[in-house]
Write an enzyme that holds these catalytic residues in place. Structure first.
Site, PDB file in Angstrom:
ATOM      1  N   ARG A  87      -0.178  14.676  12.941  1.00 16.91           N
ATOM      2  CA  ARG A  87       0.381  14.385  11.608  1.00 16.91           C
ATOM      3  C   ARG A  87       0.375  15.622  10.706  1.00 16.91           C
ATOM      4  O   ARG A  87      -0.261  15.649   9.660  1.00 16.91           O
ATOM      5  CB  ARG A  87      -0.354  13.210  10.966  1.00 16.91           C
ATOM      6  CG  ARG A  87      -0.213  11.946  11.790  1.00 16.91           C
ATOM      7  CD  ARG A  87      -0.899  10.762  11.177  1.00 16.91           C
ATOM      8  NE  ARG A  87      -0.148  10.254  10.027  1.00 16.91           N
ATOM      9  CZ  ARG A  87      -0.563   9.204   9.305  1.00 16.91           C
ATOM     10  NH1 ARG A  87      -1.704   8.626   9.593  1.00 16.91           N
ATOM     11  NH2 ARG A  87       0.153   8.787   8.294  1.00 16.91           N
ATOM     12  N   ASP A 131       4.529   0.822  12.234  1.00 22.49           N
ATOM     13  CA  ASP A 131       3.329   0.157  11.712  1.00 22.49           C
ATOM     14  C   ASP A 131       3.220  -1.286  12.167  1.00 22.49           C
ATOM     15  O   ASP A 131       2.221  -1.944  11.882  1.00 22.49           O
ATOM     16  CB  ASP A 131       3.310   0.207  10.177  1.00 22.49           C
ATOM     17  CG  ASP A 131       3.049   1.602   9.678  1.00 22.49           C
ATOM     18  OD1 ASP A 131       3.195   1.835   8.462  1.00 22.49           O
ATOM     19  OD2 ASP A 131       2.729   2.469  10.498  1.00 22.49           O
ATOM     20  N   CYS A 142      -5.482  12.605  12.660  1.00 22.19           N
ATOM     21  CA  CYS A 142      -6.134  11.291  12.536  1.00 22.19           C
ATOM     22  C   CYS A 142      -5.965  10.610  13.897  1.00 22.19           C
ATOM     23  O   CYS A 142      -5.401  11.170  14.826  1.00 22.19           O
ATOM     24  CB  CYS A 142      -5.524  10.495  11.400  1.00 22.19           C
ATOM     25  SG  CYS A 142      -4.040   9.636  11.842  1.00 22.19           S
ATOM     26  N   ARG A 201      -8.688  -0.707   4.545  1.00 17.94           N
ATOM     27  CA  ARG A 201      -7.846   0.350   3.959  1.00 17.94           C
ATOM     28  C   ARG A 201      -6.481  -0.211   3.578  1.00 17.94           C
ATOM     29  O   ARG A 201      -5.849   0.265   2.652  1.00 17.94           O
ATOM     30  CB  ARG A 201      -7.647   1.484   4.972  1.00 17.94           C
ATOM     31  CG  ARG A 201      -8.908   2.250   5.276  1.00 17.94           C
ATOM     32  CD  ARG A 201      -8.590   3.506   6.033  1.00 17.94           C
ATOM     33  NE  ARG A 201      -7.550   4.265   5.331  1.00 17.94           N
ATOM     34  CZ  ARG A 201      -6.977   5.345   5.840  1.00 17.94           C
ATOM     35  NH1 ARG A 201      -7.317   5.779   7.038  1.00 17.94           N
ATOM     36  NH2 ARG A 201      -6.060   5.999   5.169  1.00 17.94           N
ATOM     37  N   LYS A 209       0.846  -1.204   0.000  1.00 21.10           N
ATOM     38  CA  LYS A 209       0.000   0.000   0.000  1.00 21.10           C
ATOM     39  C   LYS A 209       0.877   1.249   0.000  1.00 21.10           C
ATOM     40  O   LYS A 209       0.696   2.153  -0.805  1.00 21.10           O
ATOM     41  CB  LYS A 209      -0.882   0.006   1.239  1.00 21.10           C
ATOM     42  CG  LYS A 209      -1.579   1.345   1.514  1.00 21.10           C
ATOM     43  CD  LYS A 209      -2.497   1.311   2.711  1.00 21.10           C
ATOM     44  CE  LYS A 209      -1.794   1.594   4.002  1.00 21.10           C
ATOM     45  NZ  LYS A 209      -1.562   3.024   4.298  1.00 21.10           N
ATOM     46  N   ASN A 210       1.848   1.302   0.876  1.00 18.68           N
ATOM     47  CA  ASN A 210       2.620   2.533   1.065  1.00 18.68           C
ATOM     48  C   ASN A 210       3.662   2.767  -0.015  1.00 18.68           C
ATOM     49  O   ASN A 210       4.211   3.861  -0.102  1.00 18.68           O
ATOM     50  CB  ASN A 210       3.250   2.563   2.458  1.00 18.68           C
ATOM     51  CG  ASN A 210       2.187   2.750   3.531  1.00 18.68           C
ATOM     52  OD1 ASN A 210       1.029   3.040   3.225  1.00 18.68           O
ATOM     53  ND2 ASN A 210       2.560   2.556   4.781  1.00 18.68           N
TER      54      ASN A 210
END
Ligand code: EPZ
Length: 416
Positions: A121, A304, A116, A396, A22-23
């Site tokens: 952030r 993460d 968030c 997500r 994803k990243n």
């Protein structure tokens, strides 16, 4: 609202294939804006964040075609330069349009992402980097407006390591006039993957993956074909799941070099891990031992993976001290783990986890992407059943998670 129901107790066995990252996919898809024409990307994961990214590109005038894991983006019709609030609030990584739009069109108007669950952030370092390249930045009504003639190369040092900040400024610098030097740059594999794709588009970048990236600006870039690298956090999540359930799992099509810090910690906790070229085999012990962890920028232990690792330490033998040094509020999963019987005490940026013999299944609430993964891992080893609410957080960032876990023998299913 979907929920996920898990009955704990099954050791995971079998093999699982890792999806595209994803990243890595997010900045690479946005980098298509830097060239005019059709670019094609393979191994793009099917995730909500990718859907949001493709939706935002479409609103800018990009032609989007998707065939499973393959995405084609035609940017010859690019005409708009604004990323509206209702798209950015869904996915903060939308700020990654800033650098490419500024470089390609000389202007961009992007909603400020807002905070968030895991922290404020801010994007101040993104904006300082753009200003260093000659952009004029204005903030009004919750939007940032950036404009520039042709950007000029510059030397810029990030006050702190920022992954998307590095990616954003890098994408602006590739079309700037002259040389740029980015210092204290992020070294994450996703930055290196982006730089490789940009160089294949005609950019001239050296040093990606180190703390100092040198860019020789070029007049223009051309479209590209690229494959997205495997997702190192999904890889780490399955390593952790196999280790904590006392299972035996082979993880395929991954990049072992990208999860070195996670492998080290799991080995110290008692997991047996064998590393191949593109595979990792993991065998979990009857009970993990407690080890301490401190999150750090790559190649340190990834933030993460902090929540997932805390789930493991909740049932380990001993006491583990977990320090979260990247985000100021990334312990939201602690209260949910405690409701399952974990013994965790928070003091500032540190959580002390005293392992218990067994967690007990409970209805729990997911709060952000990686906290949801933590609750899945806890559910896999807890007594009875765990019902996880708000699983849209999971969708997500994890492709077909319950199917992958079911195939490994977990009793897990989605309930509406
Ligand atoms: C990226 O977020 C990842 N997201 C995050 O993954 C990951 O947790 C994070 O890097 C850290 O590794 C993507 O790549 C899309 P940062 P990013 O800028 O770039 C502060 C997931 O679960 N900071 O490296 O937004 C910031 O507040 C997500 O996949 C500033 O102060 O993170 C944080 O405390 C969650 N000013 C720290 O730096 C800035 O301008 C690191 O943030 C930018 C960042």
């Amino acid at each position: 609202m979907d929920k996920i129901l898990i009955r704990g107790g099954n050791p995971l066995t079998g093999s699982v294939r890792i999806s595209g990252s994803k990243n890595a996919a997010l900045p690479i898809l946005f980098s298509s804006l830097l060239a005019s024409g059709s670019s094609r990307y393979r191994r793009v994961p099917r995730l909500r964040d990718i859907d949001s990214t493709l939706g935002l590109l479409e609103t800018l005038g990009v032609g989007v075609a998707r065939n499973g894991p393959e995405v084609t983006l035609d940017t010859s019709g690019l005409e708009r330069w604004e990323a509206p609030y209702d798209l950015v609030r869904k996915m903060r990584a939308s700020v990654l349009v800033l650098g490419p739009l500024l470089a390609r069109l000389g202007r961009a108007r992007v909603s400020l992402p807002g905070g968030c669950a895991i922290g404020a952030r801010p994007i101040d370092l993104h904006l300082k980097g753009m200003e260093a390249l000659g952009a004029e930045i204005k903030l009004d009504h919750g939007y940032v407006t950036a404009s520039a003639g042709r950007l000029r190369g510059a030397e810029f040092t990030f006050d702190r390591v920022t992954v998307t900040g590095t990616e954003n400024v890098l994408m602006a610098a590739v079309l700037a006039e002259g040389r740029s030097v980015l210092r204290n740059a992020a070294r994450e594999p996703e930055v290196t993957a982006l730089a490789e794709v940009l160089n294949r588009m005609g950019a001239r970048i050296r040093g990606a993956g180190t703390a100092e990236i040198v860019v020789e600006g070029v007049a223009g870039l051309h479209p590209v074909e690229a494959e997205i690298i495997p997702d190192r956090i999904e890889t780490g999540t399955f390593l952790a799941a196999a280790a904590v359930t006392g299972g035996k799992v082979e993880i395929r099509d991954c990049e072992p070099r990208h999860v070195g810090a996670v492998i080290d910690k799991l080995r110290r906790a008692g997991a047996e891990i064998a590393v191949g070229e593109r595979t990792i085999s993991v065998c979990g012990p009857p009970r993990l031992k407690s080890v301490d962890v401190q999150t750090q920028p790559y190649p340190g232990f990834p933030t993460d993976m902090q929540a997932q690792f805390m789930a493991l330490m909740s049932v380990a033998d001993g006491v583990s001290v977990i320090a979260e040094t990247i985000f100021e509020n990334r312990f939201i999963h602690v209260s949910e783990l405690s409701r399952m019987g974990a013994d965790i005490v928070i003091s500032g940026d540190t959580a002390t986890v005293r392992g218990v013999r067994r967690l007990s299944g409970a209805p729990v609430m997911a709060s952000d992407l990686r906290a949801s993964a933590c609750l899945v891992l806890a559910g896999l080893v807890a007594e009875n059943t765990t019902l996880i609410h708000r699983v849209y957080h999971l969708d997500r960032g994890y492709e077909a998670l319950e199917e992958k876990f079911s195939a490994l023998g977990a009793e897990i299913r989605r309930v509406s």
